[in-house]
Each structure stands twice: as structure tokens, then as C-alpha cells.
Design an enzyme around this catalytic site. Structure first.
Site: not given
Length: 250
Positions: A37, A53-54, A80, A145, A177
Site C-alpha cells: 500500500d 505504488d501500483v 485490491n 471509473y 456501494t
């Protein structure tokens, strides 16, 4: 004997929200977990944390290598990490399109690519990607998104086909959501936060936001080594939004 006992798992974006719930669930089932993360403070003591940092390949490769060393290998990858975007197709410039796609789609590919050499050595190999209900439903003000999560849904099936005969299962969850910090911040910017929350709750047939631990339970189902015949699946975790059409509550 729990099928997760001793399993070595990495969770990207595992420090908060759905990722944190997945991390906790894996630990509770006896897995060994490394979290990748941007911020890794506040993790459980038994978790191996690696700043990552993906959106940057060098960062991903370094973090995956370090995680594999700390765990002694990798059996399960939970992709994720992701970011949101609000607006219609005309509201984002090229730079924002590339930024979100780089994290949500290419980031998943970067992590998967870096972990494949380790997964090929495992007899319990599985990848679970975090998608969204946006992949299957047209939601207002979510064009960018939605494009990214639609790609995750399709990429999951392509990866499942590519790696099935290597013994690597690939699936994804599509949450509705969820009651996460990101949604909380989004509600905080609304003119009427309470009213907006009620509207989001009413949109889902069971009348509330999805809990992160509910998503985590579905992630563990897909990752479970006992489910060796489950691959290429997109599992909706949305209170029935995917398949139910209820009359409005009175």
C-alpha cells in the site's frame, strides 16, 4: 484443518477499507499476509507491510520481491488497490484518464506480472481482483471509473484463460456501494450527506451499504484452495442489485 493455514497472501491496498477487511479475514483463517500500500502504518503486528505504488512498475517489482522474501513465497494475490473518479465522459482530461487506468487496470497487471513466477511454484495459486458493480451497471457520474472496472472484469476472464493450465485460478468480486472510507469522504462532499447516503442505500435491494467484511468473505471464498474448480468468475456482492428488480420500499 483450515484450508488457509500457512497460505502466503499479498493484499494490495490492504491498509484500509475492503483491503483491510480482507487482510483481517485472511489472518483469522491462519494465512500469512503481506500488505502492499502507499501507506503501511497501523497494520496488524503479524502483517508484513511494504510501501508500494501500483502505478509504478519499479515500485511494484521491489515490493513484490520483498513480500515474497518475507513470506517465503506467494500463494494468493488480492489485487485490491484502486482509485475512484467522478464525472461524465467529458469531465476528465487525458492525464486523468491515464492516471486512473494506470492504477485500476495496468496496476493490476503490474502486480500480477510480478507475482506470476511465485504463483507458478505454488499448488494453491489464486488471484482475486476487486472490480465493482459499475462493471455491469450504468451508474451516473462514473464514466472513467466504470471504464476501469469494466476492464478489470474482462481482464479477469482473460487471465483465467491464460493461466488455468499453469494451475493459477483468477476470479474477481464486484461489490456494490460499500461502507468504506472512500465512500465516506465522497458523502462528506455532498450538499446533503445524510440524504445522499439514504439514496445510495435505497439503490441496493437489501436497503443498505455493503459491509467490507462481506466483500472480504466473498474474496476468501474465491481464493480458498478448496475451490479448485472456481475460475473466471465475477461474483456480485451487492445486496441483489445485480439480479433482483424489487419494487420501491413503502
Amino acid at each position: 484443518m483450515d484450508t488457509f493455514s500457512g497460505v502466503r497472501a499479498i493484499v494490495t491496498g490492504g491498509a484500509s477499507g475492503i483491503g483491510a477487511a480482507v487482510t483481517t479475514a485472511l489472518l483469522d483463517r491462519g494465512a500469512r499476509v503481506a500488505v502492499l500500500d502507499l501507506r503501511i502504518d497501523g497494520l496488524p503486528e503479524t502483517v508484513s507491510g511494504h510501501q508500494c505504488d501500483v502505478g509504478d512498475r519499479a515500485s511494484v517489482e521491489a515490493a513484490v520481491h520483498a513480500a515474497a522474501l518475507s513470506l517465503g513465497g506467494i500463494d494468493i494475490v488480492i489485487n485490491n488497490a484502486g482509485i475512484g473518479a467522478i464525472g461524465t465522459v467529458e469531465d476528465h482530461d487525458d492525464e486523468e484518464w491515464l492516471r486512473v487506468l494506470s492504477v485500476n487496470v495496468v496496476g493490476l497487471a503490474r502486480v500480477s506480472t510480478a507475482t506470476l513466477p511465485y504463483l507458478r511454484q505454488s499448488d494453491r495459486a489464486a488471484i482475486v481482483n476487486t472490480g465493482s458493480i459499475a462493471a455491469t451497471h450504468g451508474l451516473p457520474q462514473r464514466a472513467l471509473y466504470t471504464a476501469s472496472k469494466g476492464a478489470v472484469d474482462a481482464l479477469t476472464r482473460a487471465m483465467a484463460a491464460d493461466h488455468l493450465r499453469e494451475g493459477i485460478r483468477v476470479n474477481c468480486v464486484n461489490p456494490g456501494t460499500a461502507d468504506t472510507p472512500w465512500v465516506g469522504r465522497l458523502l462528506g462532499t455532498a450538499d446533503d450527506p445524510d440524504g445522499e447516503r439514504r439514496a445510495l442505500e435505497a439503490r441496493q435491494p437489501h436497503g443498505r451499504l455493503v459491509r467490507p467484511d462481506e466483500v472480504a468473505a466473498s474474496v476468501l471464498f474465491l481464493a480458498d484452495p478448496a475451490n479448485g474448480s472456481t475460475t473466471g468468475v465475477s461474483l456480485a456482492v451487492d445486496g441483489g442489485m445485480h439480479s433482483l428488480l424489487l419494487r420501491p420500499a413503502t
